[in-house]
Scaffold this motif. Structure first.
Motif, PDB file in Angstrom:
ATOM      1  N   GLU A  53      14.925 -14.681  -8.527  1.00 55.87           N
ATOM      2  CA  GLU A  53      14.269 -15.984  -8.645  1.00 55.87           C
ATOM      3  C   GLU A  53      14.458 -16.804  -7.373  1.00 55.87           C
ATOM      4  OE1 GLU A  53      12.365 -17.265 -11.110  1.00 55.87           O
ATOM      5  OE2 GLU A  53      12.467 -15.305 -12.078  1.00 55.87           O
ATOM      6  N   GLY A  54      13.371 -17.357  -6.841  1.00 62.77           N
ATOM      7  CA  GLY A  54      13.443 -18.244  -5.687  1.00 62.77           C
ATOM      8  C   GLY A  54      13.616 -17.559  -4.350  1.00 62.77           C
ATOM      9  N   ALA A  55      13.736 -16.253  -4.336  1.00 58.83           N
ATOM     10  CA  ALA A  55      13.913 -15.534  -3.071  1.00 58.83           C
ATOM     11  C   ALA A  55      12.560 -15.305  -2.412  1.00 58.83           C
ATOM     12  CB  ALA A  55      14.603 -14.200  -3.308  1.00 58.83           C
ATOM     13  N   LYS A  56      12.550 -15.327  -1.086  1.00 59.28           N
ATOM     14  CA  LYS A  56      11.314 -15.024  -0.370  1.00 59.28           C
ATOM     15  C   LYS A  56      11.638 -14.452   1.002  1.00 59.28           C
ATOM     16  CE  LYS A  56      10.691 -19.777   1.135  1.00 59.28           C
ATOM     17  NZ  LYS A  56       9.810 -20.940   1.106  1.00 59.28           N
ATOM     18  N   ILE A  57      10.696 -13.685   1.496  1.00 59.23           N
ATOM     19  CA  ILE A  57      10.799 -13.075   2.813  1.00 59.23           C
ATOM     20  C   ILE A  57       9.634 -13.599   3.632  1.00 59.23           C
ATOM     21  CG2 ILE A  57      10.675 -10.911   4.093  1.00 59.23           C
ATOM     22  CD1 ILE A  57      12.016  -9.606   1.675  1.00 59.23           C
ATOM     23  N   THR A  58       9.937 -14.156   4.797  1.00 64.95           N
ATOM     24  CA  THR A  58       8.883 -14.671   5.666  1.00 64.95           C
ATOM     25  C   THR A  58       8.625 -13.657   6.771  1.00 64.95           C
ATOM     26  OG1 THR A  58      10.506 -15.892   6.967  1.00 64.95           O
ATOM     27  CG2 THR A  58       9.415 -17.076   5.203  1.00 64.95           C
ATOM     28  N   ALA A  59       7.373 -13.554   7.152  1.00 63.77           N
ATOM     29  CA  ALA A  59       6.978 -12.590   8.173  1.00 63.77           C
ATOM     30  C   ALA A  59       5.807 -13.146   8.957  1.00 63.77           C
ATOM     31  CB  ALA A  59       6.600 -11.261   7.531  1.00 63.77           C
ATOM     32  N   GLU A  60       5.576 -12.538  10.114  1.00 65.01           N
ATOM     33  CA  GLU A  60       4.442 -12.897  10.954  1.00 65.01           C
ATOM     34  C   GLU A  60       3.592 -11.647  11.138  1.00 65.01           C
ATOM     35  OE1 GLU A  60       3.520 -14.382  15.501  1.00 65.01           O
ATOM     36  OE2 GLU A  60       5.506 -14.683  14.648  1.00 65.01           O
ATOM     37  N   ILE A  61       2.292 -11.810  11.018  1.00 58.40           N
ATOM     38  CA  ILE A  61       1.392 -10.668  11.184  1.00 58.40           C
ATOM     39  C   ILE A  61       1.227 -10.389  12.671  1.00 58.40           C
ATOM     40  CG2 ILE A  61      -0.953  -9.831  10.848  1.00 58.40           C
ATOM     41  CD1 ILE A  61      -0.974 -11.274   8.217  1.00 58.40           C
ATOM     42  N   ALA A  62       1.613  -9.183  13.071  1.00 60.86           N
ATOM     43  CA  ALA A  62       1.526  -8.800  14.475  1.00 60.86           C
ATOM     44  C   ALA A  62       0.146  -8.244  14.806  1.00 60.86           C
ATOM     45  CB  ALA A  62       2.611  -7.777  14.814  1.00 60.86           C
ATOM     46  N   ARG A  83     -15.987  21.433   1.811  1.00 59.05           N
ATOM     47  CA  ARG A  83     -16.313  20.068   2.218  1.00 59.05           C
ATOM     48  C   ARG A  83     -15.152  19.513   3.045  1.00 59.05           C
ATOM     49  NH1 ARG A  83     -20.272  21.886   0.638  1.00 59.05           N
ATOM     50  NH2 ARG A  83     -21.685  21.152  -0.972  1.00 59.05           N
ATOM     51  N   THR A  84     -15.458  18.913   4.161  1.00 61.82           N
ATOM     52  CA  THR A  84     -14.446  18.302   5.015  1.00 61.82           C
ATOM     53  C   THR A  84     -14.792  16.837   5.223  1.00 61.82           C
ATOM     54  OG1 THR A  84     -14.120  20.393   6.164  1.00 61.82           O
ATOM     55  CG2 THR A  84     -13.270  18.434   7.237  1.00 61.82           C
ATOM     56  N   LYS A  85     -13.829  15.983   5.000  1.00 68.30           N
ATOM     57  CA  LYS A  85     -13.989  14.552   5.249  1.00 68.30           C
ATOM     58  C   LYS A  85     -12.738  14.039   5.923  1.00 68.30           C
ATOM     59  CE  LYS A  85     -17.211  12.753   1.954  1.00 68.30           C
ATOM     60  NZ  LYS A  85     -17.576  11.521   1.332  1.00 68.30           N
ATOM     61  N   GLY A  86     -12.899  12.971   6.690  1.00 71.75           N
ATOM     62  CA  GLY A  86     -11.756  12.316   7.307  1.00 71.75           C
ATOM     63  C   GLY A  86     -11.602  10.915   6.739  1.00 71.75           C
ATOM     64  N   HIS A  87     -10.390  10.369   6.846  1.00 70.19           N
ATOM     65  CA  HIS A  87     -10.134   9.023   6.324  1.00 70.19           C
ATOM     66  C   HIS A  87      -9.075   8.340   7.175  1.00 70.19           C
ATOM     67  CE1 HIS A  87      -9.607   5.786   3.450  1.00 70.19           C
ATOM     68  NE2 HIS A  87      -8.305   5.965   3.545  1.00 70.19           N
ATOM     69  N   ARG A  88      -9.295   7.061   7.491  1.00 72.39           N
ATOM     70  CA  ARG A  88      -8.300   6.244   8.188  1.00 72.39           C
ATOM     71  C   ARG A  88      -8.054   4.991   7.369  1.00 72.39           C
ATOM     72  NH1 ARG A  88      -9.369   5.305  14.351  1.00 72.39           N
ATOM     73  NH2 ARG A  88      -7.210   4.659  14.201  1.00 72.39           N
ATOM     74  N   GLN A  89      -6.821   4.818   6.921  1.00 71.85           N
ATOM     75  CA  GLN A  89      -6.451   3.680   6.079  1.00 71.85           C
ATOM     76  C   GLN A  89      -6.241   2.431   6.928  1.00 71.85           C
ATOM     77  OE1 GLN A  89      -6.240   4.063   2.753  1.00 71.85           O
ATOM     78  NE2 GLN A  89      -5.685   1.952   2.340  1.00 71.85           N
ATOM     79  N   HIS A  90      -6.705   1.283   6.444  1.00 74.37           N
ATOM     80  CA  HIS A  90      -6.457   0.012   7.118  1.00 74.37           C
ATOM     81  C   HIS A  90      -5.041  -0.446   6.796  1.00 74.37           C
ATOM     82  CE1 HIS A  90     -10.606  -0.707   8.371  1.00 74.37           C
ATOM     83  NE2 HIS A  90     -10.954  -0.157   7.217  1.00 74.37           N
ATOM     84  N   ILE A  91      -4.264  -0.826   7.813  1.00 75.18           N
ATOM     85  CA  ILE A  91      -2.895  -1.280   7.601  1.00 75.18           C
ATOM     86  C   ILE A  91      -2.636  -2.541   8.416  1.00 75.18           C
ATOM     87  CG2 ILE A  91      -1.945   0.981   7.050  1.00 75.18           C
ATOM     88  CD1 ILE A  91      -0.924   1.155   9.878  1.00 75.18           C
ATOM     89  N   THR A  92      -1.599  -3.258   8.027  1.00 80.39           N
ATOM     90  CA  THR A  92      -1.190  -4.482   8.700  1.00 80.39           C
ATOM     91  C   THR A  92       0.218  -4.277   9.248  1.00 80.39           C
ATOM     92  OG1 THR A  92      -2.494  -5.797   7.158  1.00 80.39           O
ATOM     93  CG2 THR A  92      -0.804  -6.952   8.400  1.00 80.39           C
ATOM     94  N   VAL A  93       0.417  -4.632  10.498  1.00 82.94           N
ATOM     95  CA  VAL A  93       1.732  -4.553  11.126  1.00 82.94           C
ATOM     96  C   VAL A  93       2.360  -5.936  11.035  1.00 82.94           C
ATOM     97  CG1 VAL A  93       3.000  -4.013  13.226  1.00 82.94           C
ATOM     98  CG2 VAL A  93       0.919  -2.754  12.678  1.00 82.94           C
ATOM     99  N   ILE A  94       3.548  -6.024  10.411  1.00 80.40           N
ATOM    100  CA  ILE A  94       4.220  -7.310  10.250  1.00 80.40           C
ATOM    101  C   ILE A  94       5.592  -7.273  10.896  1.00 80.40           C
ATOM    102  CG2 ILE A  94       3.011  -7.904   8.116  1.00 80.40           C
ATOM    103  CD1 ILE A  94       5.557  -7.160   6.606  1.00 80.40           C
ATOM    104  N   LYS A  95       6.062  -8.457  11.315  1.00 74.43           N
ATOM    105  CA  LYS A  95       7.411  -8.597  11.870  1.00 74.43           C
ATOM    106  C   LYS A  95       8.172  -9.560  10.970  1.00 74.43           C
ATOM    107  CE  LYS A  95       9.892  -9.799  16.107  1.00 74.43           C
ATOM    108  NZ  LYS A  95      10.828  -8.728  16.012  1.00 74.43           N
ATOM    109  N   ILE A  96       9.303  -9.137  10.438  1.00 76.15           N
ATOM    110  CA  ILE A  96      10.099  -9.926   9.508  1.00 76.15           C
ATOM    111  C   ILE A  96      10.821 -11.027  10.300  1.00 76.15           C
ATOM    112  CG2 ILE A  96      11.933  -9.887   7.779  1.00 76.15           C
ATOM    113  CD1 ILE A  96       9.459  -8.281   6.988  1.00 76.15           C
ATOM    114  N   THR A  97      10.646 -12.297   9.875  1.00 69.75           N
ATOM    115  CA  THR A  97      11.270 -13.412  10.579  1.00 69.75           C
ATOM    116  C   THR A  97      12.382 -14.084   9.791  1.00 69.75           C
ATOM    117  OG1 THR A  97       9.565 -14.903   9.745  1.00 69.75           O
ATOM    118  CG2 THR A  97       9.191 -13.921  11.899  1.00 69.75           C
ATOM    119  N   GLY A  98      12.424 -13.920   8.474  1.00 69.36           N
ATOM    120  CA  GLY A  98      13.482 -14.562   7.702  1.00 69.36           C
ATOM    121  C   GLY A  98      13.600 -14.029   6.292  1.00 69.36           C
TER     122      GLY A  98
END
Length: 101
Positions: A53-62, A83-98
């Motif tokens: 309860e009340g805990a949080k992690i702050t981060a910045e999107i890099a 059948r051959t298909k390719g796939h690239r997943q969208h991801i977010t790089v974050i940096k933990i600040t607190g």
């Protein structure tokens, strides 16, 4: 503060410390924005039931990037079905600040 924390986002759990860089499922924010994760499962030796309860992690999107390509190959033997298909997943790089518990 060298404590680590475990939080949940995108259906997965991540272990982090302040200063870590993580690659998580895509978040709807632009690079440079600050975000907070409130689904904190554990901080150090303090375990939530299921959340702290009340805990949080702050981060910045890099950056907003795409992961490496994976190849999806389907085959049925003796039926000349391939059948051959390719796939690239969208991801977010974050940096933990607190970590606040």
């Amino acid at each position: 503060m060298s404590e680590f924390a475990i939080f949940k986002t995108g259906g997965k759990q991540y272990r982090c410390k302040v200063g870590d860089t993580l690659r998580v499922e895509k978040l709807k924010s632009d690079a440079g924005e600050k975000i907070e994760f409130t689904e904190v499962l554990m901080i150090g030796d303090k375990v939530g039931a299921p959340l702290i309860e009340g805990a949080k992690i702050t981060a910045e999107i890099a950056d907003q990037v795409r992961a490496d390509k994976i190849i999806v190959f389907k085959k049925k033997r003796r039926k000349n079905y391939r059948r051959t298909k390719g796939h690239r997943q969208h991801i977010t790089v974050i940096k933990i600040t607190g970590i606040k518990g």
